[in-house]
Design an enzyme around this catalytic site. Structure first.
Site, mmCIF file in Angstrom:
data_model
loop_
_atom_site.group_PDB
_atom_site.id
_atom_site.type_symbol
_atom_site.label_atom_id
_atom_site.label_comp_id
_atom_site.label_asym_id
_atom_site.label_seq_id
_atom_site.Cartn_x
_atom_site.Cartn_y
_atom_site.Cartn_z
ATOM 1 N N TYR A 55 42.506 55.874 51.092
ATOM 2 C CA TYR A 55 41.346 56.265 50.290
ATOM 3 C C TYR A 55 41.550 57.675 49.762
ATOM 4 O O TYR A 55 41.911 58.571 50.526
ATOM 5 C CB TYR A 55 40.070 56.246 51.152
ATOM 6 C CG TYR A 55 39.171 55.085 50.822
ATOM 7 C CD1 TYR A 55 38.758 54.874 49.510
ATOM 8 C CD2 TYR A 55 38.752 54.208 51.802
ATOM 9 C CE1 TYR A 55 37.944 53.804 49.201
ATOM 10 C CE2 TYR A 55 37.932 53.126 51.492
ATOM 11 C CZ TYR A 55 37.532 52.934 50.187
ATOM 12 O OH TYR A 55 36.728 51.881 49.867
ATOM 13 N N GLU A 57 39.235 59.435 47.217
ATOM 14 C CA GLU A 57 38.201 59.861 46.268
ATOM 15 C C GLU A 57 38.386 61.325 45.900
ATOM 16 O O GLU A 57 38.632 62.161 46.784
ATOM 17 C CB GLU A 57 36.799 59.693 46.854
ATOM 18 C CG GLU A 57 36.214 58.330 46.587
ATOM 19 C CD GLU A 57 36.124 57.537 47.860
ATOM 20 O OE1 GLU A 57 37.022 57.695 48.705
ATOM 21 O OE2 GLU A 57 35.156 56.769 47.984
ATOM 22 N N ASP A 201 41.592 53.239 21.045
ATOM 23 C CA ASP A 201 41.847 52.379 22.197
ATOM 24 C C ASP A 201 43.211 51.733 21.934
ATOM 25 O O ASP A 201 43.335 50.808 21.134
ATOM 26 C CB ASP A 201 40.749 51.322 22.324
ATOM 27 C CG ASP A 201 41.003 50.381 23.491
ATOM 28 O OD1 ASP A 201 42.101 50.437 24.078
ATOM 29 O OD2 ASP A 201 40.102 49.580 23.815
ATOM 30 N N THR A 228 45.480 50.589 28.465
ATOM 31 C CA THR A 228 45.739 49.920 29.730
ATOM 32 C C THR A 228 47.201 50.152 30.061
ATOM 33 O O THR A 228 48.001 50.544 29.200
ATOM 34 C CB THR A 228 45.444 48.404 29.663
ATOM 35 O OG1 THR A 228 46.119 47.864 28.539
ATOM 36 C CG2 THR A 228 43.962 48.140 29.558
ATOM 37 N N LYS A 231 50.068 46.254 29.892
ATOM 38 C CA LYS A 231 50.428 45.425 28.737
ATOM 39 C C LYS A 231 51.811 45.852 28.242
ATOM 40 O O LYS A 231 52.790 45.650 28.947
ATOM 41 C CB LYS A 231 49.355 45.536 27.654
ATOM 42 C CG LYS A 231 47.999 44.990 28.110
ATOM 43 C CD LYS A 231 46.991 44.946 26.982
ATOM 44 C CE LYS A 231 45.687 44.305 27.421
ATOM 45 N NZ LYS A 231 44.631 45.265 27.723
ATOM 46 N N ARG A 237 48.309 46.882 36.791
ATOM 47 C CA ARG A 237 47.039 46.648 36.096
ATOM 48 C C ARG A 237 46.158 47.876 36.264
ATOM 49 O O ARG A 237 45.993 48.384 37.374
ATOM 50 C CB ARG A 237 46.324 45.417 36.672
ATOM 51 C CG ARG A 237 47.134 44.160 36.586
ATOM 52 C CD ARG A 237 46.282 42.934 36.778
ATOM 53 N NE ARG A 237 45.602 42.608 35.544
ATOM 54 C CZ ARG A 237 46.134 41.869 34.566
ATOM 55 N NH1 ARG A 237 47.356 41.386 34.682
ATOM 56 N NH2 ARG A 237 45.457 41.615 33.476
HETATM 57 N N1 DSN Z 1 42.191 40.785 27.899
HETATM 58 C C1 DSN Z 1 42.745 41.740 26.983
HETATM 59 C C2 DSN Z 1 43.463 41.092 25.870
HETATM 60 O O1 DSN Z 1 43.934 40.000 26.089
HETATM 61 O O2 DSN Z 1 43.579 41.633 24.779
HETATM 62 C C3 DSN Z 1 41.741 42.673 26.485
HETATM 63 O O3 DSN Z 1 40.786 42.925 27.449
#
Ligand code: DSN
Length: 420
Positions: A55, A57, A201, A228, A231, A237
């Site tokens: 943990y 925080e 974004d 994110t 990807k 993740r």
């Molecule tokens: N789930 C993601 C996507 O497939 O683009 C976005 O949240």
């Protein structure tokens, strides 16, 4: 890692079987969902490490629990690597997901009821860009801009006019289903004109910015970039908020204690190693190949007169209007391709008259296939299979034949992190 899996085999046979089944599915199929990828093997190792137990925080040097000498070190490592890779002043590496990451920005910098100018969901924006069904859509006043679906262009005069009328506090660009690049200069100028914060974004293309295959919004003076990490970046993740120094304190406070509790330090460790790998020349080559593969795949469809939304691609994805091209909706297209081990996702298209679970198109992307070593000639083969199956979704013999070809083809491309 294998040792840990072996211990799982002894304590939970059902779960162990599900993991090995998923390994087999990933080996025997071609992954084309544009938001998915194969994490670097180092990422899987860090995720399964003892940082899972801790943990933490707070932030390095300011934690609420003891025993933080190693967590402080890895979080600082991740932050410094993120700043250097994305050329920004500050990085928060704790967001547990992409949605929470965007929420932390809005909640930290704006007041409920403030206006955000963002891209319409059906034109490629994300749920957190103000779709009425998302909590963000209820908390903030989203005004949405659209694209011209024939070529994906933005009507910047109209967007400026809207901005002058609605006086947004934040101008947001970025997408989840849009196959073109963004003119950051124009968006930044609009934000400046109305005194708004500028935000991108970059969840889908963070890895392509890191690999210098796509433009970096910070080069155009943007205030905030979110991405994110699982990807195109091939990490764990989670999400990252990158920003100018002026926003650093508010962003950190918004993530913790505003929105989240303890960060997942195994994911922070995995992100640190991701950012090291993404700074290597090999990753630049990877990012370049992702785009080349995407363009090659688009050309296969263009030659066969398939209707691509915007007519092509500048990034890692294509959106196909399956209803106009093949006479089948996106759900049926997805299910047909699932039958031959090609994984895509059904997708709403601009101003789609059909509902999200039975939309008019599918979305296809090349980051995962490229991580597996597939190249332009492979994309030609892949495009031909997709086209053939979508033209004959009821032809069982054809689907069976293609499935066998796909499984044989996959044998040439080991899945990163998995034994062949
Ligand atoms: N789930 C993601 C996507 O497939 O683009 C976005 O949240």
């Amino acid at each position: 890692m294998r040792e840990n899996l072996e211990s799982l085999r002894n304590s939970d046979e059902e779960l162990y079987a599900s993991i090995t089944n998923e390994e087999q599915r990933q080996r025997d199929g071609i992954e084309l969902i544009p938001s998915e990828n194969y994490a670097f093997p180092e990422v899987l190792a860090a995720l399964g490490s003892v940082f899972t137990n801790k943990y933490s925080e707070g932030y390095p040097g300011r934690r609420y629990y003891g025993g933080q000498e190693n967590t402080d070190y890895i979080e600082n490592l991740a932050r410094e690597r993120a700043k250097s890779l994305f050329k920004c002043d500050h990085a928060n590496v704790q967001p547990l997901s992409g949605s929470g990451m965007n929420q932390a920005v809005y909640l930290g910098l704006l007041n409920p009821g403030d206006t955000i100018l963002a891209m319409d969901l059906s034109h490629g924006g994300h749920l957190t860009h103000g779709a009425p069904v998302s909590h963000m859509g209820k908390l903030f006043n989203f005004v949405r801009y659209v694209t011209d679906p024939s070529d994906g262009s933005f009507d910047f005069d109209q967007i400026l006019k809207d901005a002058k009328e609605c006086r947004p506090k934040l101008v947001l660009c970025g997408y989840t289903s849009y196959p073109r690049d963004i003119d950051y200069e124009r968006f930044k100028a609009i934000a400046d004109e109305v005194g708004a914060i500028s935000m991108t974004d970059a969840s889908h293309f963070g890895g392509l910015i890191a690999g210098e295959a796509m433009a970096n919004p910070f080069d155009y003076g943007f205030d905030i970039v979110t991405t994110t990490t699982h990807k195109s970046l091939r990490g764990p993740r989670g999400g990252m908020i990158l920003c100018k120094e002026d926003y650093a304190a508010k962003i950190d406070k918004s993530v913790f204690p505003g929105l989240q509790g303890g960060p997942h330090m195994n994911a922070v460790a995995a992100l640190a190693v991701t950012l090291k790998l993404a700074a290597l020349p090999d990753f630049k080559r990877y990012a370049d190949k992702v785009l080349k593969n995407s363009k090659t795949l688009a050309n296969v469809f263009i030659k066969s007169d398939t209707k691509l939304i915007t007519g092509g691609t500048d990034n890692h994805m294509l959106v196909i209007d399956t209803l106009k091209s093949y006479g089948i909706d996106g759900r049926m297209a997805e299910e047909t391709l699932d039958k031959v081990n090609i994984t895509t996702n059904k997708q709403i298209i601009p101003d789609d008259p059909n509902p999200p679970l039975r939309p008019s198109g599918i979305r296809i992307g090349t980051p995962a296939a490229t991580s597996r070593g597939m190249r332009e000639s492979d994309m030609e083969r892949l495009g031909a299979w997709i086209d053939q199956c979508l033209r004959a979704p009821d032809d069982k013999a054809c689907l069976q034949k293609v499935k066998k070809e796909v499984v044989d083809f996959c044998l040439q491309f080991p899945v990163p992190g998995l034994a062949s």
